[in-house]
Design an enzyme around this catalytic site. Structure first.
Site, PDB file in Angstrom:
ATOM      1  N   GLN A 250       0.839  -1.196   0.000  1.00  0.00           N
ATOM      2  CA  GLN A 250       0.000   0.000   0.000  1.00  0.00           C
ATOM      3  C   GLN A 250       0.880   1.255   0.000  1.00  0.00           C
ATOM      4  O   GLN A 250       0.608   2.225  -0.696  1.00  0.00           O
ATOM      5  CB  GLN A 250      -0.918  -0.018   1.232  1.00  0.00           C
ATOM      6  CG  GLN A 250      -2.020   1.041   1.185  1.00  0.00           C
ATOM      7  CD  GLN A 250      -3.024   0.777   0.071  1.00  0.00           C
ATOM      8  OE1 GLN A 250      -3.287  -0.367  -0.276  1.00  0.00           O
ATOM      9  NE2 GLN A 250      -3.572   1.835  -0.502  1.00  0.00           N
ATOM     10  N   VAL A 279      -5.423   6.915  -4.218  1.00  0.00           N
ATOM     11  CA  VAL A 279      -4.921   5.712  -3.552  1.00  0.00           C
ATOM     12  C   VAL A 279      -5.075   5.944  -2.059  1.00  0.00           C
ATOM     13  O   VAL A 279      -4.739   7.008  -1.565  1.00  0.00           O
ATOM     14  CB  VAL A 279      -3.420   5.472  -3.866  1.00  0.00           C
ATOM     15  CG1 VAL A 279      -2.915   4.245  -3.144  1.00  0.00           C
ATOM     16  CG2 VAL A 279      -3.216   5.333  -5.357  1.00  0.00           C
ATOM     17  N   SER A 285      -6.289   1.651   4.448  1.00  0.00           N
ATOM     18  CA  SER A 285      -6.879   0.998   3.289  1.00  0.00           C
ATOM     19  C   SER A 285      -7.601  -0.276   3.697  1.00  0.00           C
ATOM     20  O   SER A 285      -7.083  -1.086   4.464  1.00  0.00           O
ATOM     21  CB  SER A 285      -5.787   0.624   2.279  1.00  0.00           C
ATOM     22  OG  SER A 285      -6.317  -0.279   1.327  1.00  0.00           O
ATOM     23  N   HIS A 287      -8.027  -2.680   1.872  1.00  0.00           N
ATOM     24  CA  HIS A 287      -7.287  -3.821   1.314  1.00  0.00           C
ATOM     25  C   HIS A 287      -6.348  -4.414   2.360  1.00  0.00           C
ATOM     26  O   HIS A 287      -6.031  -5.590   2.324  1.00  0.00           O
ATOM     27  CB  HIS A 287      -6.485  -3.384   0.089  1.00  0.00           C
ATOM     28  CG  HIS A 287      -7.333  -3.153  -1.133  1.00  0.00           C
ATOM     29  ND1 HIS A 287      -7.903  -4.189  -1.852  1.00  0.00           N
ATOM     30  CD2 HIS A 287      -7.718  -2.020  -1.753  1.00  0.00           C
ATOM     31  CE1 HIS A 287      -8.586  -3.681  -2.874  1.00  0.00           C
ATOM     32  NE2 HIS A 287      -8.498  -2.369  -2.829  1.00  0.00           N
ATOM     33  N   ASP A 294     -10.890  -5.622  -5.551  1.00  0.00           N
ATOM     34  CA  ASP A 294     -11.114  -4.888  -6.791  1.00  0.00           C
ATOM     35  C   ASP A 294     -11.565  -5.901  -7.829  1.00  0.00           C
ATOM     36  O   ASP A 294     -11.030  -7.004  -7.890  1.00  0.00           O
ATOM     37  CB  ASP A 294      -9.830  -4.193  -7.250  1.00  0.00           C
ATOM     38  CG  ASP A 294      -9.423  -3.078  -6.286  1.00  0.00           C
ATOM     39  OD1 ASP A 294     -10.296  -2.605  -5.535  1.00  0.00           O
ATOM     40  OD2 ASP A 294      -8.247  -2.699  -6.291  1.00  0.00           O
ATOM     41  N   GLU A 342     -15.157   4.905  -7.341  1.00  0.00           N
ATOM     42  CA  GLU A 342     -14.408   3.697  -7.719  1.00  0.00           C
ATOM     43  C   GLU A 342     -15.370   2.541  -7.967  1.00  0.00           C
ATOM     44  O   GLU A 342     -15.620   1.741  -7.067  1.00  0.00           O
ATOM     45  CB  GLU A 342     -13.403   3.306  -6.618  1.00  0.00           C
ATOM     46  CG  GLU A 342     -12.239   4.253  -6.488  1.00  0.00           C
ATOM     47  CD  GLU A 342     -11.092   3.690  -5.644  1.00  0.00           C
ATOM     48  OE1 GLU A 342     -10.045   4.343  -5.604  1.00  0.00           O
ATOM     49  OE2 GLU A 342     -11.241   2.602  -5.065  1.00  0.00           O
ATOM     50  N   HIS A 345     -14.231  -1.102  -6.786  1.00  0.00           N
ATOM     51  CA  HIS A 345     -13.777  -1.441  -5.433  1.00  0.00           C
ATOM     52  C   HIS A 345     -14.970  -1.840  -4.565  1.00  0.00           C
ATOM     53  O   HIS A 345     -15.858  -1.033  -4.306  1.00  0.00           O
ATOM     54  CB  HIS A 345     -13.043  -0.239  -4.835  1.00  0.00           C
ATOM     55  CG  HIS A 345     -12.570  -0.433  -3.426  1.00  0.00           C
ATOM     56  ND1 HIS A 345     -11.239  -0.593  -3.088  1.00  0.00           N
ATOM     57  CD2 HIS A 345     -13.254  -0.493  -2.247  1.00  0.00           C
ATOM     58  CE1 HIS A 345     -11.130  -0.739  -1.775  1.00  0.00           C
ATOM     59  NE2 HIS A 345     -12.344  -0.675  -1.239  1.00  0.00           N
TER      60      HIS A 345
END
Ligand code: ZN
Length: 373
Positions: A250, A279, A285, A287, A294, A342, A345
């Protein structure tokens, strides 16, 4: 001032040298100690004296550095900047290059017609269970940009669940009475992660393997599989890319973005603010907690707004909530999420929360202020 200081300085130096000279004459065998002392004393004196003479200059420098640190980012970014972003990760994820994209022939045995249309492939469900702290980096996840479609998943022994999954779908679609459901702020599914709410340092979860080096929170693999199967039934091919990322990855993505804007002539502060809209700032994040994926599709592998107009993008926007996934950064909510639209996402929040958000047209931040106790 200079004259008197100079006088002091010479005096101190001379005094030290004469003291050391006397010491050395008395103790010849210890003369190296005397020399070392003289050197240290004179050096320290000059060092301190240098700072003393430049105290104003250093104070100014310290103030400038402090000002720069305190004002560089960490503030809410302005959303009005008229610059287009390209993506969460590198543009144009190349489907051909991915080593885990599975050929549709493998599905032919069950239903050739269906296999032709659909591109959900492989989740190799190895039951690896690692306890993960998102702040602990794992170098082996770096440099991996894989994609996974459903066939891989189906080949890995998840076929047996098909019928159960269909029942689950019906249950999921049938229940929509959210008024009586309450949500706890301690529920991992609805954990709020954004710039204002970074990942707690002690947060831990079990990482499950989707395929190869692609991983995510093991608890969302089954819902993800359910969603991909349902999409396949509707003739929509979903391909997963970039699920779990560790802190290093990241950070790398974020730094690259900042550098790119700085190369284009922006100041660090502007580049940071702008990058933070494209980002997610490292440490905040989704993630990194394995709850976000994604998604791309066959024939459209760019992570950009155009994905919203693909069959997959439309299907996900309309149906993902039934499987507990939400489009985390919707169009029109940029001021609230502070992240650009997004359409690729998706974040797992569980079916109950996802339904509430879909019914009320809310993003996760709004859901938190309205439904979470
Ligand atoms: Zn993402």
């Amino acid at each position: 001032m200079n004259a008197s200081n100079l006088q002091k300085k010479i005096t101190y130096k001379e005094r030290t040298i004469s003291k050391v000279g006397m010491f050395n004459r008395k103790h010849k065998y210890l003369s190296f100690l005397g020399l070392a002392y003289a050197f240290l004393a004179i050096f320290s004196y000059n060092f301190v004296f240098y700072f003393y003479r430049n105290v104003k200059r250093f104070t100014c420098l310290a103030c400038i550095i402090l000002f720069f640190i305190s004002s560089s980012s960490f503030s809410y970014p302005a959303m009005s900047l008229n610059i287009s972003f390209d993506s969460d990760i590198s543009h144009d994820v190349n489907v051909e290059d991915a080593d885990v994209v599975i050929s549709t022939e493998e599905l032919a045995e069950s239903d050739a017609e269906l296999a032709k249309q659909v591109e959900l492939d492989s989740f190799v469900l190895e039951e690896t269970q690692e306890v993960v702290n998102p702040d602990v980096s794992e170098a082996d996840h770096l440099n991996q940009e894989n994609q996974v479609s459903l066939d891989d998943m189906l080949n890995a022994g998840i076929e047996d669940n098909s019928e159960i999954i269909i029942e689950d779908e019906q249950v999921a679609l049938g229940t929509s009475d959210s008024s009586e459901i309450s949500f706890s702020k301690n529920d991992w599914k609805i954990m709020l992660v954004n710039k204002q709410h970074p990942i707690p340092e002690d947060y831990e979860f079990h990482l499950g393997t989707i395929s190869g080096s692609m991983k995510c929170d093991e608890r969302i693999i089954q819902p993800l599989l359910d969603m991909m199967k349902a999409a396949r039934k509707d003739g929509v091919a979903l391909i997963v890319c970039s699920p779990y990322r560790d802190m290093d990855r990241q950070t790398m993505l974020f730094t690259n973005k900042v550098n790119k804007y700085m190369d284009a002539g922006m100041s660090y502060m502007d580049a940071y603010n702008l990058a933070s809209q494209a980002v997610t700032v490292p440490g905040s994040s989704e993630h990194q907690v394995g709850l976000a994926i994604d998604i791309i599709t066959e024939g459209y592998s760019s992570l950009d707004e155009g994905f919203a107009n693909t069959a997959a993008g439309k299907w996900l926007a309309a149906n993902s909530y039934k499987y507990g996934f939400i489009l985390r950064y919707p169009a029109g909510k940029e001021e609230i999420t502070s992240i650009e639209f997004e359409p690729w996402h998706f974040r797992y929040v569980g079916v109950d929360a996802a339904e509430v958000m879909a019914q009320n047209d809310m993003c996760l931040e709004e859901f938190w202020s309205n439904f979470v106790e």
